[in-house]
Design a protein around this motif. Structure first.
Motif, PDB file in Angstrom:
ATOM      1  N   ASP A 134      12.871  47.354  -8.663  1.00 32.13           N
ATOM      2  CA  ASP A 134      12.336  46.174  -9.233  1.00 32.13           C
ATOM      3  C   ASP A 134      13.204  45.049  -9.170  1.00 32.13           C
ATOM      4  N   CYS A 144      11.604  51.225  -1.643  1.00 29.68           N
ATOM      5  CA  CYS A 144      13.016  50.480  -1.816  1.00 29.68           C
ATOM      6  C   CYS A 144      13.796  50.611  -0.811  1.00 29.68           C
ATOM      7  N   GLU A 197       7.788  46.989  -6.384  1.00 30.79           N
ATOM      8  CA  GLU A 197       7.702  46.795  -8.059  1.00 30.79           C
ATOM      9  C   GLU A 197       7.025  47.870  -8.631  1.00 30.79           C
ATOM     10  N   GLY A 198       7.748  48.794  -9.424  1.00 28.18           N
ATOM     11  CA  GLY A 198       7.006  49.669 -10.190  1.00 28.18           C
ATOM     12  C   GLY A 198       6.831  50.966  -9.573  1.00 28.18           C
ATOM     13  N   PRO A 201      15.380  51.393 -11.459  1.00 30.51           N
ATOM     14  CA  PRO A 201      15.144  49.869 -11.583  1.00 30.51           C
ATOM     15  C   PRO A 201      15.744  49.041 -10.741  1.00 30.51           C
ATOM     16  N   TRP A 251      11.892  41.515  -8.057  1.00 27.96           N
ATOM     17  CA  TRP A 251      11.827  40.396  -8.816  1.00 27.96           C
ATOM     18  C   TRP A 251      12.539  38.830  -8.262  1.00 27.96           C
ATOM     19  N   THR A 265       7.146  35.116 -13.832  1.00 29.50           N
ATOM     20  CA  THR A 265       7.583  36.553 -13.707  1.00 29.50           C
ATOM     21  C   THR A 265       8.283  37.124 -14.887  1.00 29.50           C
ATOM     22  N   GLN A 305       7.286  42.517  -1.532  1.00 26.44           N
ATOM     23  CA  GLN A 305       7.916  42.636  -2.776  1.00 26.44           C
ATOM     24  C   GLN A 305       7.105  43.451  -3.839  1.00 26.44           C
ATOM     25  N   ARG A 306       5.711  43.101  -3.751  1.00 30.73           N
ATOM     26  CA  ARG A 306       4.718  43.815  -4.678  1.00 30.73           C
ATOM     27  C   ARG A 306       4.609  45.222  -4.787  1.00 30.73           C
TER      28      ARG A 306
END
Ligand code: NAD
Ligand code: SF4
Length: 441
Positions: free
Chosen positions: A404, A360, A395-396, A401, A408, A320, A391-392
């Motif tokens: 993320d 989030c 992310e983004g 951040p 991560w 990752t 989690q996928r």
């Protein structure tokens, strides 16, 4: 032995005070810089290759050169001292023991940026540090290095210290600016970046404490000399706060050429792992960067020693991709549970999410709930896949951040330690049933 630039005088008694600091050559860089043009200072910083030390590693000189300069509009320098990343405590060390190094760096940086007002925004939990900084600011002012007409050059600068209220998210630069303006610390959408529209909508440079402190040696020795230390795009020195299962936790200054193995095992740094235990994993750059198992941490996929620098730590060999991050180096020995460790982190991010973005706000809660179930011994194999899926989806897909950063560590834990997650599910009788809920509910 690593070259010391920031901490070279840290051992000197009383270095916190102006007279002692000045005797060691303190403020010489200000005298030198005020004879240069602002552009020439920015150029030195660019040549030095200095990258932001807060975690993102963005080139500092480039950030400065992005600063908008509309006629008649104030510009600001804001020092991000909201050091809240779990495992990170290097800026605390600098501010507590070398406050004048930060102030000296701020004077030079503010002059280069054309700012007449600068702020230090400091995390609420560092409640004893504002007094240290205020005292140093007063000393510098008395000596003519701050205030009106600094050293007779006609340049004016005031520095203010603002204590935060204990929210991790206020370390995100735009949330910090909101908080500094007296509002709730919700991150803003970027762009516009603060360099264009920052504090009170004015052009603002936000830099980490260590980044600004590094400007002092850059001016003293020159950008070119600074760039000779380290390797590749990892120039100069970096402060690492080391903690976890090591014999010598603390703050170390490294030149970014030493191997991870040397950093963990040599007496100059972490001094090895207590009781001869084996290394299990490490989070090399603060809790927001992915965890790395020992086999990938010490060697690259080509079998070469992994180096403590931006490039080597972010090597594509990590599934990752971990990072140097803030330099918060957390070591886990063979007795530690990655599942429980990830659970603790997931609670942290759930608690600190500002709640603006659905992925989030909701996702961090779901990750914590699923991890709690697994750690309690009531999880199923499908929960691991569900956790991966959640989690996928974060992310983004968020404003800042933090999303993320929450995703991560979970992704890396599953990727590298899936067998441990499965063990928790296969051995429910071994688990403490109320783990997580008892601690965090
Ligand atoms: P980022 O990559 O979004 O931005 C880096 C910096 O470059 C910012 O100041 C941004 O304004 C500037 N920038 C980027 N592109 C720009 C452009 N085109 N024009 C002008 N400026 C530009 O990252 P970030 O949000 O600043 O930081 C994230 C990192 O913070 C994470 O990787 C994590 O390691 C770290 N972090 C540190 C702590 C800590 O306590 N030190 C806490 C949480 C997170
Ligand atoms: Fe807030 Fe999380 Fe969205 Fe960041 S990612 S703005 S912390 S909800």
């Amino acid at each position: 032995m690593s070259k010391k630039l920031l901490l070279k005088d840290a051992h000197i008694e009383g270095i916190r005070y102006f007279d002692v600091y000045r005797k060691q050559g303190g403020y010489d860089a200000v005298e030198k810089a005020l004879k240069m043009t602002p552009d020439a200072i920015t150029e030195e910083v660019k040549i030095s290759g200095l990258r932001g030390r807060g975690g993102a590693g963005f080139p500092t000189g480039m950030k400065w050169s992005f600063l908008a300069k509309p006629e008649g509009v104030a510009r600001y320098l804001v020092v991000n001292a909201d050091e809240s990343e779990p495992g990170t405590f290097k800026d605390r060390y600098l501010m507590e023991f070398l406050p004048h190094l930060l102030i000296e760096g701020m004077i030079i940086s503010s002059f280069a940026l054309g700012a007449n007002t600068a702020y230090i925004y400091i995390r609420g939990e560092y409640s004893w540090i504002p007094d240290i900084l205020e005292e140093a600011i007063e000393e510098a002012k008395k000596a003519g290095f701050l205030g009106k007409n600094i050293l007779g050059t006609g340049y004016d600068l005031e520095i203010y210290v603002q204590l935060g209220a204990g929210a991790y998210i206020c370390g995100e630069e735009t949330a910090l600016l909101e908080s500094l303006e007296g509002k709730r610390g919700n991150p803003r959408l970027k762009p516009p970046f603060p360099a264009v529209k920052g504090l009170w909508e004015c052009p603002t440079v936000v830099n980490n404490v260590e980044t600004i402190a590094a400007v002092v040696p850059i001016i003293n020795i020159s950008g070119a000399e600074y760039a000779k230390i380290g390797v590749g795009r990892s120039t100069g020195t970096k402060l690492i706060s080391a903690c976890g299962n090591i014999n010598k936790p603390g703050v170390y200054e490294i030149d970014m050429t030493i191997s991870v193995e040397e950093f963990i095992y040599s007496d100059e740094y972490c001094g090895g792992i207590p009781n001869g235990k084996k290394l299990k994993a490490c989070i090399p750059g603060g809790s927001s960067v992915p965890i790395v198992p020992a086999n990938l941490l010490l060697k690259t996929i080509n079998g070469e020693p992994r180096i403590m620098n931006y490039e080597s730590l972010a090597d594509g060999g990590f599934a990752t991709g971990t990072m140097m991050g803030s330099g918060g180096f957390i070591v886990l020995d063979e007795d530690q549970s990655v599942v429980k460790h990830t659970l603790t982190l997931s609670h942290f991010y759930m608690h600190e999410s500002c709640g603006q973005c659905t992925p989030c706000r909701e996702g961090t809660g779901w990750m914590w709930r699923i991890l709690t179930k697994i750690a309690n011994g009531t999880g199923t194999m499908a929960d691991i896949d569900l956790l991966w899926d959640v989690q996928r989806k974060i992310e983004g897909n968020t404003i800042c951040p933090l999303g993320d950063a929450a995703a991560w560590p979970v992704a890396a834990a599953i990727r590298h330690f899936r067998d441990e997650f499965e063990w928790y599910i296969d051995n429910p009788e071994s688990q403490t049933r109320n783990y997580g809920l008892a601690n965090y509910a």
